[in-house]
Scaffold this motif. Structure first.
Motif, PDB file in Angstrom:
ATOM      1  N   GLU A 173       0.827  -1.208   0.000  1.00  0.00           N
ATOM      2  CA  GLU A 173       0.000   0.000   0.000  1.00  0.00           C
ATOM      3  C   GLU A 173       0.865   1.263   0.000  1.00  0.00           C
ATOM      4  O   GLU A 173       0.539   2.256  -0.659  1.00  0.00           O
ATOM      5  CB  GLU A 173      -0.915  -0.016   1.230  1.00  0.00           C
ATOM      6  CG  GLU A 173      -1.885   1.150   1.308  1.00  0.00           C
ATOM      7  CD  GLU A 173      -3.036   1.035   0.318  1.00  0.00           C
ATOM      8  OE1 GLU A 173      -3.767   2.019   0.150  1.00  0.00           O
ATOM      9  OE2 GLU A 173      -3.196  -0.054  -0.281  1.00  0.00           O
ATOM     10  N   LEU A 174       1.978   1.200   0.720  1.00  0.00           N
ATOM     11  CA  LEU A 174       2.867   2.363   0.821  1.00  0.00           C
ATOM     12  C   LEU A 174       3.909   2.403  -0.298  1.00  0.00           C
ATOM     13  O   LEU A 174       4.765   3.297  -0.305  1.00  0.00           O
ATOM     14  CB  LEU A 174       3.581   2.348   2.177  1.00  0.00           C
ATOM     15  CG  LEU A 174       2.691   2.503   3.420  1.00  0.00           C
ATOM     16  CD1 LEU A 174       3.525   2.410   4.684  1.00  0.00           C
ATOM     17  CD2 LEU A 174       1.934   3.823   3.374  1.00  0.00           C
ATOM     18  N   LEU A 175       3.835   1.410  -1.208  1.00  0.00           N
ATOM     19  CA  LEU A 175       4.806   1.315  -2.309  1.00  0.00           C
ATOM     20  C   LEU A 175       6.239   1.245  -1.785  1.00  0.00           C
ATOM     21  O   LEU A 175       7.172   1.806  -2.371  1.00  0.00           O
ATOM     22  CB  LEU A 175       4.651   2.507  -3.268  1.00  0.00           C
ATOM     23  CG  LEU A 175       3.262   2.694  -3.884  1.00  0.00           C
ATOM     24  CD1 LEU A 175       3.241   3.923  -4.787  1.00  0.00           C
ATOM     25  CD2 LEU A 175       2.836   1.459  -4.654  1.00  0.00           C
ATOM     26  N   PHE A 176       6.392   0.555  -0.666  1.00  0.00           N
ATOM     27  CA  PHE A 176       7.698   0.401  -0.022  1.00  0.00           C
ATOM     28  C   PHE A 176       8.368  -0.837  -0.641  1.00  0.00           C
ATOM     29  O   PHE A 176       8.296  -1.939  -0.115  1.00  0.00           O
ATOM     30  CB  PHE A 176       7.490   0.244   1.481  1.00  0.00           C
ATOM     31  CG  PHE A 176       8.739   0.275   2.312  1.00  0.00           C
ATOM     32  CD1 PHE A 176      10.016   0.409   1.747  1.00  0.00           C
ATOM     33  CD2 PHE A 176       8.653   0.168   3.697  1.00  0.00           C
ATOM     34  CE1 PHE A 176      11.150   0.426   2.521  1.00  0.00           C
ATOM     35  CE2 PHE A 176       9.793   0.183   4.483  1.00  0.00           C
ATOM     36  CZ  PHE A 176      11.041   0.313   3.900  1.00  0.00           C
ATOM     37  N   GLU A 177       9.027  -0.648  -1.785  1.00  0.00           N
ATOM     38  CA  GLU A 177       9.535  -1.756  -2.590  1.00  0.00           C
ATOM     39  C   GLU A 177      10.543  -2.625  -1.845  1.00  0.00           C
ATOM     40  O   GLU A 177      10.512  -3.855  -1.935  1.00  0.00           O
ATOM     41  CB  GLU A 177      10.173  -1.218  -3.874  1.00  0.00           C
ATOM     42  CG  GLU A 177       9.177  -0.650  -4.873  1.00  0.00           C
ATOM     43  CD  GLU A 177       8.235  -1.712  -5.408  1.00  0.00           C
ATOM     44  OE1 GLU A 177       8.664  -2.885  -5.535  1.00  0.00           O
ATOM     45  OE2 GLU A 177       7.069  -1.391  -5.674  1.00  0.00           O
ATOM     46  N   ASP A 178      11.451  -1.999  -1.130  1.00  0.00           N
ATOM     47  CA  ASP A 178      12.466  -2.793  -0.431  1.00  0.00           C
ATOM     48  C   ASP A 178      11.834  -3.681   0.635  1.00  0.00           C
ATOM     49  O   ASP A 178      12.268  -4.814   0.858  1.00  0.00           O
ATOM     50  CB  ASP A 178      13.509  -1.867   0.211  1.00  0.00           C
ATOM     51  CG  ASP A 178      14.401  -1.205  -0.829  1.00  0.00           C
ATOM     52  OD1 ASP A 178      14.504  -1.765  -1.943  1.00  0.00           O
ATOM     53  OD2 ASP A 178      14.977  -0.147  -0.538  1.00  0.00           O
TER      54      ASP A 178
ATOM     55  N   CYS B 162       9.924  -9.079   2.418  1.00  0.00           N
ATOM     56  CA  CYS B 162       8.840  -9.985   2.830  1.00  0.00           C
ATOM     57  C   CYS B 162       8.741 -11.179   1.881  1.00  0.00           C
ATOM     58  O   CYS B 162       8.627 -12.334   2.314  1.00  0.00           O
ATOM     59  CB  CYS B 162       7.510  -9.235   2.860  1.00  0.00           C
ATOM     60  SG  CYS B 162       7.363  -8.023   4.186  1.00  0.00           S
ATOM     61  N   VAL B 163       8.792 -10.890   0.588  1.00  0.00           N
ATOM     62  CA  VAL B 163       8.674 -11.957  -0.410  1.00  0.00           C
ATOM     63  C   VAL B 163       9.856 -12.914  -0.309  1.00  0.00           C
ATOM     64  O   VAL B 163       9.692 -14.139  -0.356  1.00  0.00           O
ATOM     65  CB  VAL B 163       8.576 -11.356  -1.831  1.00  0.00           C
ATOM     66  CG1 VAL B 163       8.706 -12.457  -2.888  1.00  0.00           C
ATOM     67  CG2 VAL B 163       7.254 -10.613  -1.998  1.00  0.00           C
ATOM     68  N   LYS B 164      11.048 -12.354  -0.145  1.00  0.00           N
ATOM     69  CA  LYS B 164      12.243 -13.196  -0.034  1.00  0.00           C
ATOM     70  C   LYS B 164      12.148 -14.122   1.176  1.00  0.00           C
ATOM     71  O   LYS B 164      12.520 -15.300   1.110  1.00  0.00           O
ATOM     72  CB  LYS B 164      13.483 -12.307   0.076  1.00  0.00           C
ATOM     73  CG  LYS B 164      14.788 -13.087   0.111  1.00  0.00           C
ATOM     74  CD  LYS B 164      15.990 -12.148   0.156  1.00  0.00           C
ATOM     75  CE  LYS B 164      17.299 -12.936   0.182  1.00  0.00           C
ATOM     76  NZ  LYS B 164      18.479 -12.029   0.241  1.00  0.00           N
ATOM     77  N   PHE B 165      11.632 -13.588   2.283  1.00  0.00           N
ATOM     78  CA  PHE B 165      11.481 -14.414   3.480  1.00  0.00           C
ATOM     79  C   PHE B 165      10.447 -15.515   3.245  1.00  0.00           C
ATOM     80  O   PHE B 165      10.674 -16.683   3.586  1.00  0.00           O
ATOM     81  CB  PHE B 165      11.061 -13.540   4.668  1.00  0.00           C
ATOM     82  CG  PHE B 165      11.049 -14.284   5.975  1.00  0.00           C
ATOM     83  CD1 PHE B 165      12.188 -14.351   6.762  1.00  0.00           C
ATOM     84  CD2 PHE B 165       9.903 -14.932   6.416  1.00  0.00           C
ATOM     85  CE1 PHE B 165      12.191 -15.047   7.964  1.00  0.00           C
ATOM     86  CE2 PHE B 165       9.896 -15.637   7.614  1.00  0.00           C
ATOM     87  CZ  PHE B 165      11.040 -15.694   8.392  1.00  0.00           C
TER      88      PHE B 165
END
Length: 353
Positions: free
Chosen positions: A46-51, A56-59
């Motif tokens: 939602e916040l467009l916080f790409e890193d 999260c996805v990597k985990f």
């Protein structure tokens, strides 16, 4: 309490955590469980916080999920870009149409060829087949395995029954032993497959194939007349007859509805094998005697379903079922009583007119 209404999570602490990560970038410390990653990921999106999204996805890519967590992952995958969701999607979505059946086929192969805990593996795979295979998928994978193992058994017995004596005697003998061992091993696999097919009610094609083995049954009779198998694979006759008995019993019970032609050929081709085993397998163990009697009774029940002309021919071949005391073979007495009772009836075709 201060509340950020971003429309993605009701817990304000999650939003505060993500805002803190904007400054600290301490992803390894904060994202320490799948549940935490799943709470943070929608806020980061939602916040467009790409890193943060990438962290999260990597985990999530690297750790196991509970069933509930997997449902949440599936709900979030559509919100991710293709390159972000690729690894997550690969875990939960088969890439090919036959993926499911290939897994089942692989399990069957492992069950038959795994060592040394083959019996335990077979029990477990049988449970998986019951629990997870549709009837049609079970049919396809079991028929595929049945075809392959039947072909190996037939080829082994054919080569054993028609050996090439041009080589060294010891070498020829070793090859003959190998043929018998191969037939025995794959015969056991066939029996397990037959049991699974009957259990899952997909054995109709197996019965048809078993009834079309005239050449194979001749090779079996040749092998059983030879003494070599006794010391090499003494259990081979029983394995072949158990396969036959399982299939024939399913036919006689109506579990498998087979055509008249299939029923007739099943008895016609395999009855001589039973007779050959009774004549050549000695000493007769109690388990063998029980098997022979069960198969005799089953064949006679199938014969009773055939036209009288077919039954007449086959019953005459069953005279070897007789014993010194007539009272000891009631199944044979009943079969002949039935045939003669029917034969004494006036023709019914005239009445049909």
């Amino acid at each position: 309490m201060f509340h950020l209404n971003l429309g993605v999570h009701d817990d304000p602490t999650v939003h505060l955590t993500v805002l803190q990560l904007l400054y600290t970038y301490d992803f390894p410390t904060v994202i320490a469980s799948a549940s935490t990653a799943l709470e943070i990921l929608p806020v980061a999106l939602e916040l467009l916080f790409e890193d943060c999204v990438k962290a999260c996805v990597k985990f999530l890519e690297a750790v196991p999920w509970s069933e509930e967590e997997e449902k949440r992952v599936l709900s979030l995958i559509p919100l991710l870009r293709e390159e972000e969701s690729k690894e997550l999607l690969a875990r939960v979505s088969p890439g090919e149409d036959d993926f499911y059946e290939e897994m089942l086929h692989g399990l069957i192969e492992k069950a038959m060829y795994s060592q040394p805990n083959m019996a335990f593996v077979k029990v477990f795979v049988a449970k998986l087949l019951r629990d997870f295979s549709s009837r049609e998928s079970a049919r396809r994978v079991l028929e595929r395995a049945f075809d392959a193992n039947l072909r190996i058994v037939k080829e082994s017995l054919e080569q054993y029954s028609s050996p090439d004596f041009r080589g060294d005697h010891n070498e020829t003998e070793a090859i003959q032993r190998l043929h018998l061992h191969t037939a025995m091993t794959n015969g056991r696999h066939l029996l397990w497959l037959v049991e699974r097919m009957i259990e899952l009610k997909v054995a109709d094609l197996a019965v048809k194939q078993w009834s079309e083995q005239a050449a194979f049954t001749v090779d079996l009779q040749k092998a059983f007349r030879d003494d070599a198998w006794r010391n090499i694979v003494p259990g081979l006759p029983a394995v072949m007859l158990r396969c036959t008995c399982k299939l024939a019993s399913a036919v006689a019970a109506g579990t498998i509805l087979s055509s008249r032609q299939v029923r007739m050929k099943l008895v016609k081709d395999w009855l001589p094998v039973l007779i050959s085993c009774k004549d050549n397998v000695s000493p007769m163990l109690p388990s063998h005697k029980t098997l022979y009697l069960e198969l005799e009774e089953t064949f006679l029940r199938i014969i009773s379903t055939l036209p009288m002309s077919d039954a007449q021919v086959l019953l005459q071949q069953c005279l070897s079922f007789s014993t010194r005391n007539v009272e000891d073979c009631p199944h044979l007495v009943t079969a002949f009583n039935t045939w003669f009772r029917r034969a004494s009836q006036p023709p019914q075709m005239e009445n049909l007119g």
